[in-house]
Structure formats: structure tokens, C-alpha cells
Write a protein that holds these residues in place. Structure first.
Motif, short mmCIF file in Angstrom:
data_model
loop_
_atom_site.label_atom_id
_atom_site.label_comp_id
_atom_site.label_asym_id
_atom_site.label_seq_id
_atom_site.Cartn_x
_atom_site.Cartn_y
_atom_site.Cartn_z
N THR A 63 72.08 -14.63 59.81
CA THR A 63 71.18 -14.15 58.76
C THR A 63 70.88 -12.68 58.98
O THR A 63 71.08 -12.14 60.06
CB THR A 63 69.84 -14.91 58.74
N GLY A 64 70.38 -12.06 57.93
CA GLY A 64 69.91 -10.69 58.03
C GLY A 64 68.54 -10.66 58.67
O GLY A 64 68.04 -11.68 59.14
N PRO A 65 67.91 -9.51 58.66
CA PRO A 65 66.65 -9.36 59.38
C PRO A 65 65.43 -9.97 58.71
O PRO A 65 64.38 -10.07 59.33
CB PRO A 65 66.50 -7.85 59.50
N GLN A 118 67.08 -10.83 46.00
CA GLN A 118 68.49 -10.48 46.14
C GLN A 118 69.02 -9.83 44.86
O GLN A 118 69.74 -8.83 44.91
CB GLN A 118 69.31 -11.71 46.51
N LEU A 119 68.65 -10.41 43.73
CA LEU A 119 69.07 -9.85 42.44
C LEU A 119 68.53 -8.43 42.27
O LEU A 119 69.25 -7.54 41.83
CB LEU A 119 68.60 -10.73 41.29
N ALA A 173 67.86 -6.31 44.64
CA ALA A 173 68.61 -5.43 45.55
C ALA A 173 69.98 -5.07 44.95
O ALA A 173 70.42 -3.93 45.05
CB ALA A 173 68.79 -6.10 46.91
N ILE A 174 70.62 -6.04 44.33
CA ILE A 174 71.91 -5.75 43.67
C ILE A 174 71.68 -4.78 42.52
O ILE A 174 72.45 -3.83 42.34
CB ILE A 174 72.58 -7.05 43.19
N GLY A 175 70.62 -4.98 41.75
CA GLY A 175 70.30 -4.06 40.65
C GLY A 175 70.07 -2.64 41.16
O GLY A 175 70.56 -1.67 40.57
N ARG A 176 69.32 -2.50 42.25
CA ARG A 176 69.10 -1.16 42.82
C ARG A 176 70.42 -0.53 43.26
O ARG A 176 70.65 0.66 43.05
CB ARG A 176 68.11 -1.22 43.99
N ALA A 177 71.30 -1.33 43.84
CA ALA A 177 72.60 -0.81 44.27
C ALA A 177 73.42 -0.33 43.08
O ALA A 177 74.21 0.61 43.21
CB ALA A 177 73.36 -1.88 45.05
N HIS A 213 72.58 -6.33 59.25
CA HIS A 213 72.34 -5.49 58.07
C HIS A 213 71.41 -6.23 57.11
O HIS A 213 71.38 -7.45 57.08
CB HIS A 213 73.65 -5.18 57.35
N THR A 214 70.70 -5.49 56.30
CA THR A 214 69.85 -6.09 55.28
C THR A 214 70.70 -6.50 54.08
O THR A 214 71.83 -6.04 53.91
CB THR A 214 68.78 -5.11 54.80
N PHE A 215 70.13 -7.34 53.23
CA PHE A 215 70.82 -7.71 52.01
C PHE A 215 71.04 -6.48 51.15
O PHE A 215 72.10 -6.32 50.53
CB PHE A 215 70.03 -8.77 51.23
N ALA A 216 70.06 -5.57 51.12
CA ALA A 216 70.20 -4.33 50.35
C ALA A 216 71.37 -3.50 50.86
O ALA A 216 72.10 -2.90 50.06
CB ALA A 216 68.90 -3.53 50.39
N ASP A 217 71.56 -3.45 52.18
CA ASP A 217 72.72 -2.73 52.74
C ASP A 217 74.01 -3.36 52.24
O ASP A 217 74.95 -2.67 51.84
CB ASP A 217 72.71 -2.79 54.27
N TRP A 218 74.05 -4.70 52.30
CA TRP A 218 75.25 -5.39 51.84
C TRP A 218 75.50 -5.13 50.35
O TRP A 218 76.63 -4.86 49.94
CB TRP A 218 75.10 -6.91 52.09
N ALA A 219 74.44 -5.20 49.55
CA ALA A 219 74.58 -4.97 48.10
C ALA A 219 75.10 -3.56 47.83
O ALA A 219 75.99 -3.38 46.99
CB ALA A 219 73.26 -5.20 47.39
N ALA A 220 74.59 -2.57 48.53
CA ALA A 220 75.03 -1.19 48.34
C ALA A 220 76.50 -1.03 48.73
O ALA A 220 77.28 -0.37 48.03
CB ALA A 220 74.15 -0.24 49.14
#
Length: 93
Positions: free
Chosen positions: A3-5, A13-14, A16-20, A79-86
Motif C-alpha cells: 500500500t501507499g503511505p 483517488q478520482l 488525484a487523477i483529476g489533479r494529474a 509513493h502516494t496515489f497522487a504520485d502514481w496518478a501524475a
């Protein structure tokens, strides 16, 4: 299980994908029967679609727990989910 942190729900999660992607994404609930039908059509396996929905439904009330496995195995934090999404934003375009 890796898992991430931190624990994040599907809506987070959605977001974070939108921000990416640099845009706002919206969440739309589907009745289970409609979701199962769409997934079965996409995946070609009604049983697998039902199993996936069962798993995702359980995550709503029982999210995955955060573990230290990534750090323990690699010596660096997950890595964070945001890192993965980016890093994978192109896959969502």
C-alpha cells in the motif's frame, strides 16, 4: 499486500487523477446491476465482474490498511496515489 503511505477512498483517488489531468472529474453512482452489466460486457466475464464489485463494495466500509511493506523491502517510502496518478496521467487521456 503493498500500500501507499495513506488510505484513500475512491473519491479521493478520482480527485488525484483529476489533479494529474488538470481537470475536475465527477463521480457517478450506478445501480449495482447496471455496473455489473457494463463490467461484464467490457471484461467478457459476468462472474469476474460480480467479484470485482463485491471487492470494491467491501472497500467502502473496510478500506485496505496501510502497511510498511514497501519501505521494509526497498528502504524507501511508498509513493502516494497522487504520485502514481501524475506518473500515469497519459493513460487516462
Amino acid at each position: 499486500w503493498f500500500t501507499g503511505p495513506k488510505v484513500q477512498g475512491t473519491a479521493e483517488q478520482l480527485a488525484a487523477i483529476g489533479r494529474a489531468l488538470g481537470r475536475d472529474l465527477t463521480w457517478e453512482e450506478l445501480p449495482r446491476a447496471a455496473a455489473q452489466q457494463a463490467l461484464a460486457a467490457a471484461w467478457g466475464d459476468p462472474g469476474f465482474a460480480a467479484s470485482a464489485l463485491d471487492t470494491w463494495e467491501r472497500f467502502v466500509t473496510h478500506p485496505e490498511v496501510v502497511t510498511s511493506t514497501v519501505r521494509d523491502l526497498t528502504g524507501v517510502p511508498a509513493h502516494t496515489f497522487a504520485d502514481w496518478a501524475a506518473a500515469n496521467a497519459a493513460a487516462f487521456r
